[in-house]
Design a protein around this motif. Structure first.
Motif, short mmCIF file in Angstrom:
data_model
loop_
_atom_site.label_atom_id
_atom_site.label_comp_id
_atom_site.label_asym_id
_atom_site.label_seq_id
_atom_site.Cartn_x
_atom_site.Cartn_y
_atom_site.Cartn_z
N ILE A 1 12.99 -58.72 16.87
CA ILE A 1 11.85 -58.13 16.17
C ILE A 1 11.65 -58.90 14.86
CG2 ILE A 1 12.10 -55.83 17.17
CD1 ILE A 1 13.69 -54.97 14.75
N ASN A 2 10.72 -58.46 14.07
CA ASN A 2 10.39 -59.19 12.85
C ASN A 2 10.20 -58.23 11.68
OD1 ASN A 2 9.81 -61.47 11.27
ND2 ASN A 2 7.61 -61.27 11.62
N TYR A 3 11.24 -57.46 11.39
CA TYR A 3 11.18 -56.55 10.25
C TYR A 3 11.39 -57.34 8.96
CZ TYR A 3 11.39 -52.30 13.15
OH TYR A 3 11.11 -51.29 14.04
N SER A 4 10.67 -56.94 7.93
CA SER A 4 10.81 -57.60 6.63
C SER A 4 11.42 -56.67 5.58
CB SER A 4 9.45 -58.10 6.13
OG SER A 4 8.52 -57.02 6.01
N LYS B 1 9.76 -44.83 20.90
CA LYS B 1 8.49 -45.32 20.34
C LYS B 1 8.80 -46.41 19.32
CE LYS B 1 6.17 -42.02 22.46
NZ LYS B 1 5.28 -42.29 23.61
N MET B 2 8.85 -47.66 19.78
CA MET B 2 9.14 -48.76 18.86
C MET B 2 8.00 -49.01 17.90
SD MET B 2 12.24 -49.72 19.52
CE MET B 2 12.35 -51.30 18.66
N ASN B 3 6.78 -48.64 18.28
CA ASN B 3 5.62 -48.82 17.42
C ASN B 3 5.18 -47.50 16.80
OD1 ASN B 3 5.36 -51.59 17.82
ND2 ASN B 3 4.18 -51.33 19.69
N ALA B 4 6.12 -46.60 16.58
CA ALA B 4 5.79 -45.28 16.04
C ALA B 4 5.06 -45.39 14.71
CB ALA B 4 7.05 -44.44 15.88
N VAL C 1 14.26 -57.59 24.58
CA VAL C 1 12.88 -57.58 25.08
C VAL C 1 12.82 -56.99 26.48
CG1 VAL C 1 10.87 -58.98 25.64
CG2 VAL C 1 12.25 -59.55 23.64
N ALA C 2 13.78 -57.35 27.32
CA ALA C 2 13.80 -56.82 28.69
C ALA C 2 14.05 -55.33 28.69
CB ALA C 2 14.87 -57.53 29.52
N ARG C 3 14.92 -54.86 27.81
CA ARG C 3 15.20 -53.43 27.74
C ARG C 3 13.99 -52.64 27.28
NH1 ARG C 3 17.82 -50.32 30.11
NH2 ARG C 3 18.45 -48.98 28.37
N VAL D 1 6.35 -55.38 20.04
CA VAL D 1 6.81 -54.56 18.93
C VAL D 1 6.15 -55.05 17.66
CG1 VAL D 1 8.79 -53.81 17.58
CG2 VAL D 1 9.01 -54.09 20.04
N GLU D 2 5.30 -54.23 17.12
CA GLU D 2 4.65 -54.55 15.85
C GLU D 2 5.49 -53.93 14.73
OE1 GLU D 2 0.53 -53.47 13.44
OE2 GLU D 2 0.74 -53.01 15.57
N ALA D 3 5.90 -54.77 13.78
CA ALA D 3 6.72 -54.25 12.69
C ALA D 3 5.97 -53.14 11.98
CB ALA D 3 7.07 -55.37 11.72
N PRO D 4 6.59 -51.93 11.90
CA PRO D 4 5.89 -50.81 11.26
C PRO D 4 5.71 -51.06 9.77
CG PRO D 4 8.17 -50.24 11.69
CD PRO D 4 7.93 -51.57 12.35
N ALA D 5 4.57 -50.63 9.27
CA ALA D 5 4.31 -50.76 7.84
C ALA D 5 4.94 -49.60 7.11
CB ALA D 5 2.80 -50.79 7.59
N THR D 6 5.47 -49.87 5.93
CA THR D 6 5.97 -48.77 5.11
C THR D 6 4.77 -48.08 4.47
OG1 THR D 6 6.23 -50.34 3.29
CG2 THR D 6 8.17 -49.86 4.61
N VAL D 7 4.83 -46.75 4.36
CA VAL D 7 3.70 -45.98 3.86
C VAL D 7 3.52 -46.22 2.38
CG1 VAL D 7 2.72 -43.69 3.60
CG2 VAL D 7 4.03 -44.26 5.63
N ALA D 8 2.34 -46.68 1.99
CA ALA D 8 2.06 -46.91 0.58
C ALA D 8 1.68 -45.60 -0.08
CB ALA D 8 0.92 -47.91 0.43
#
Length: 247
Positions: free
Chosen positions: A18-21, A49-52, A112-114, A120-127
């Motif tokens: 994934i690509n979390y920052s 829900k990976m894109n929750a 990825v297979a699992r 998977v879009e890295a979730p944004a932190t709520v501003a």
């Protein structure tokens, strides 16, 4: 030695592809579930829900993790049982990394297979919403002028740019709309669960009544389902349930 934020993110991104920052992005619970899956290989990743984006989805992910903890007899329920466990992400991710180091068997893991290849879009932190000070400034830029009107297409010298104020307000409206949408989905999510329970209880009570029996627990459940602040009389057990009727 406690891992730093950078070390944790590098490990997490490599393990799960994934690509979390930010560590805070783990707050959705999806990454935590997949860390456990990398160890045991048996979490229901199709339900994670990976894109929750909404709180009820976060809660669903944490319920999956809680179930896994109980099944594996992992003594870390104190964090998962909290109402909002995803707020202390650095501490929890550090614990997860230590647990992974102690239990991962080195068997290799295709993240990825699992996930069935789901992106998977890295979730944004709520501003946070703009502060009252910023809002107040925005208001002064729009309509809190002392006398007179700004000509259409222009602005008073020294006042805040109207476009900037409008953009700030539009951003707040967009954020509030998104939050409202999440609350509505969360309401519907739990309402459907309650509706299923109501139908199941009603059917069971009708079945028992046909046999000349009754169940005190089912009656108590039904009282809870139909109770309001003013009080509401429980309908007869034999009364038909209208599928369109709401509580």
């Amino acid at each position: 030695m406690t891992a730093s934020r950078t070390d944790l993110l590098n490990w997490l991104n490599e393990l799960l592809q994934i690509n979390y920052s930010k560590v805070e992005q783990c707050g959705t619970g999806g990454a935590y579930c997949q860390i456990l899956d990398s160890i045991y290989g048996d979490l229901p990743m199709n339900r994670v829900k990976m894109n929750a984006k909404h709180e009820y989805e976060y809660v669903a992910n944490y319920k999956i993790m809680q179930t896994a903890f109980k099944a594996k007899k992992i003594d870390k329920l104190d964090i998962v049982d909290n109402q909002y466990p995803y707020r202390d992400n650095l501490e929890f991710l550090q614990w997860m990394k230590r647990f992974w180091d102690a239990n991962y068997g080195g068997q290799g893991y295709d993240a990825v297979a699992r996930r069935k290849g789901a992106p998977v879009e890295a979730p944004a932190t709520v501003a946070p919403l703009a502060t009252s000070r910023a809002t107040s400034s925005a208001g002064l830029g729009v309509g809190s002028r002392a006398g007179g009107r700004t000509p259409i297409g222009g602005h008073r010298s020294g006042s805040a740019q109207p476009n900037e104020a409008v953009q700030q307000l539009q951003a707040q409206v967009k954020e509030l709309s998104s939050h409202l949408e999440g609350l509505e989905k969360e309401r519907d999510f739990y309402f459907e669960k309650l509706r299923d329970i109501e139908i199941l209880v009603q059917a069971q009570m009708e079945s028992l009544e046909g046999e000349g029996k009754e169940d005190a627990t089912l009656k108590d459940i039904q009282k809870i389902l139909y109770s309001t602040e003013e009080g509401f009389e429980v309908p007869d057990a034999g009364a038909p349930v209208d599928e369109e009727e709401t509580f």
